[in-house]
Design a protein around this motif. Structure first.
Motif: not given
Lengths: 458, 458
Positions: A180-187
């Protein structure tokens, strides 16, 4: 009549307690009933990212001991798919419902109670709105559901992992390993806030070379969906396509039942226990694992550090005590290791921000060295950072980011810190040396030397 | 006028002392002359087996710093191929001969003297009879000569290694890796007497699977030769063909010069020094490295443990002190690691025989566990044995034989032992846990648990 032990929660902590108690007391002397909401007992939740990512072939490899083994070999009456819904301390009984039997109610009396229902993923409001395709990774049932989702037709192609702690980072990598493509969202300003920013930056670089889209300073505000199935993650800066969303926002102690029963919670939200894992002020009640808070041996403050290794130790301690022996859990120092692709990341003691918060004045020293003698095949670099208290020179914390044979070098540092060693004393430590395993000055000792220099005491 | 420092011996210990002193004092304040009998400075003697065996390509990779670097960057007047033949403490001068200049005599006055000429291989009478093809592996010049011998025409085919300590075992493997047959002759009941017999047996098995002919309980009585070149090793049970013989009978402190100069030798044969590495009773004279004896921190007794890591630390300590700072060498605890093909072998503290000799009553506990979570790819077994004192429960010693990621697990054990921890306390240690790096109970902790059980204290 046998004394009656009831265990709530059938994973590592609870079942360690149960089996240690059993080792010391026969079924005639102690009856043991264990309620587990899910289908599994004694499994490695820490292994879920590796199974999801395909490194571990079979889910069942993560299971250390099955319910039927506890029943047959330990005379422990394990009841899976039973959710405990009430603890009545006055009547000394728990109320459970059998999830696969129309929520039939079961009342089970106890003399001793072990509370071990772990922790729950932190769920923002948008994760509670019933949109499908959103997963925590806290239990093996969670992992099972996530894994099944990946096999849907058509297969999910875009993963968004929300939160960049250990679990988030491991799951982002697992998604990439699954294709999969992965996006990691971090505040926050960067993922891996479990190490200092300068060390975390090394990990962020690695995540990006893996092809993970690391988005920082970004808050998730909601989900888009089609027919109740997630299609995108909404953020305060646009939307990100998503066929699957993984929660990596940390976990909090699962204490609703405990609170309702009047058991004491500490400032971290975890259940308060004494050294023997007895819940404070509740005779005959024990709590172990991810639902309790522990004492940090450096600051003396309560902390909530949910880790399988603590859960197992605490379960053992409670079980020995219930069994009539004597054992204590001495607290934690915050040691943790993780793997990000071919990077090894480790820490023990306090981060800089934690040492600041605790009021320490300290110096830091960062060195780069190799895992083996520089001339030995396979020599790889690692970075070690130490924190040492001004004045005393006492080691306060250590962090490592490296490639092979780096992470477990945190262990001698953890033992040194545990024993209150100064970095000056550490320079003299007699660690293992041979060219295949270390330079003639082990990186740990080089870091200690550098810290001594930073203290300016020689 | 500058104070005059003379260093005898240009390897790790001596040159660490010289460079540390230089870091703190300019050439105007301190002149430094270093005499080295051989051609090299600051090299890794421990790396010689790997170079000979072909794992390390080039001899020069073993050299950390060359004479010209010390001259140019450190203002240290290094004189290679100069053998010191006399130390005159009354006149405060050393007498050296220039080996490449017809043994021209050089007299060099000193204010401070560092004695750092290491150790010599133990040479039985038959190794001193001038037969060619017999090699120690103590210096890089030794290694060079051995390496050249392997390239003779016709090439040597049969190697006999006499003595089964670390060096002997490493060299037997190196010979096999070079395509020779190797026979390892050990006088005692088995090689690797650096661990307990039960642990050593695991190593012996491995040596045999490598194709090394391990012959135990056998004493070498002499050599056969043709035209002065070795052809066979004679033993008290027949002869063994040999085109090359490697000495692995251990090494002894190189103290002839020191003894002649009246410097004090201890019961181990090493030079006696105080904590700052000052030779006892000889103002202005320091000794560091394989020629000195150290205090064993467990028994409090003097020991001679020649290892590069100690040599470097001791050199640093002497150099800081000569430079006007303050540093001490705290002694050793006998930590050592080595590799035998794909086996990793490690120890710290006392072996059973040593604990007996010191008068300890103790229990032992041996466990088998894995380096990673059992379900994680690459999980490999290791065996750990602990010794704990009866009564106190204090850790006295640890040994490990395993495959990958086993040897350096001796480090947390070494730090625990260094700090006098009990095995009961060790069970609570907060070591790094994640599936790629450890089972949820690290093998070190499992071993501690087993030792606690052996003590019967719970």
């Amino acid at each position: 009549m046998a004394e009656r032990l009831v265990v709530i929660g059938g994973d590592a902590a609870g079942m360690s307690a149960a089996s240690q108690a059993r080792r010391r007391r026969t079924a005639d002397d102690l009856s043991i009933v264990a309620f587990e909401k899910g289908r599994f007992t004694s499994y490695s939740a820490c292994g879920i990212p590796y199974w999801v990512g395909g490194l571990v072939d079979e889910r069942d490899e993560l299971i250390a001991r099955r319910p039927e083994v506890f029943r047959a070999d330990y005379a422990i009456d394990v009841r899976t798919r039973h959710e405990v819904v009430d603890i009545d301390l006055d009547r000394r009984e728990v109320v459970a419902v059998a999830l696969d039997e129309g929520r039939r109610e079961v009342r089970e009396p106890f003399d001793q109670l072990v509370y071990a229902i772990g922790a729950l993923p932190v769920q923002p409001h948008w994760a509670k709105e019933g949109v499908s395709g959103v997963f925590g990774v806290q239990t093996l049932d969670d992992g099972d559901a996530l894994h099944a989702w990946l096999l849907r037709d058509p297969k999910p192609r875009h993963a968004v992992v929300v939160g960049g702690g250990y679990i988030g980072v491991e799951m982002a990598e697992a998604m990439v390993n699954r294709g999969l493509t992965a996006t990691l969202v971090e505040r926050g300003p960067q993922p891996m806030s479990t190490v200092d920013p300068d060390m975390g930056a090394l990990v962020t670089d690695k995540l990006r070379t893996l092809g993970i889209d690391v988005r920082t300073g970004l808050a998730v505000t909601g989900l888009d969906h089609r027919d109740g199935v997630v299609t995108a993650v909404r953020t305060d800066d646009g939307t990100i396509p998503a066929d699957i969303v993984v929660l990596g926002l940390g976990i909090r102690p699962n204490t609703a039942l405990a609170r309702d029963a009047g058991l004491p919670l500490g400032p971290t939200g975890g259940i308060r226990v004494d050294l023997r894992m007895r819940v404070i002020g509740a005779p005959g009640v024990w709590a172990v694992g991810d639902c309790v808070e522990s004492v940090h041996r450096v600051t003396g403050q309560p902390v909530h550090i949910p880790l399988g290794t603590h859960a197992n130790k605490q379960g053992r301690v409670a079980g020995i005590n219930i069994g009539g022996g004597y054992a204590t859990f001495p607290g934690v120092i915050g040691t943790a290791v993780t793997r990000v692709c071919d990077l090894e990341v480790a820490r023990t003691g306090l981060l800089s921000v934690e040492a600041d918060a605790a009021g320490y004045a300290f110096v830091t020293a960062t060195v780069e060295s190799t895992n083996r003698a520089g001339y030995f095949p396979g020599a790889d670099f690692m970075t070690i950072k130490l924190l040492a208290e001004r004045g005393t020179g006492r080691l306060l914390g250590a962090q490592i980011v490296g490639r092979s044979e780096a992470a477990k070098r945190i262990d001698p540092l953890a033992v040194a810190l545990w024993n209150g060693m100064t970095v000056e004393d550490m320079v003299g430590l007699d660690l293992g040396y041979a060219p295949p395993y270390a330079p003639v000055w082990d990186p740990v000792l080089i870091a200690a030397r550098k810290a001594v220099e930073a203290l300016g005491v020689l």
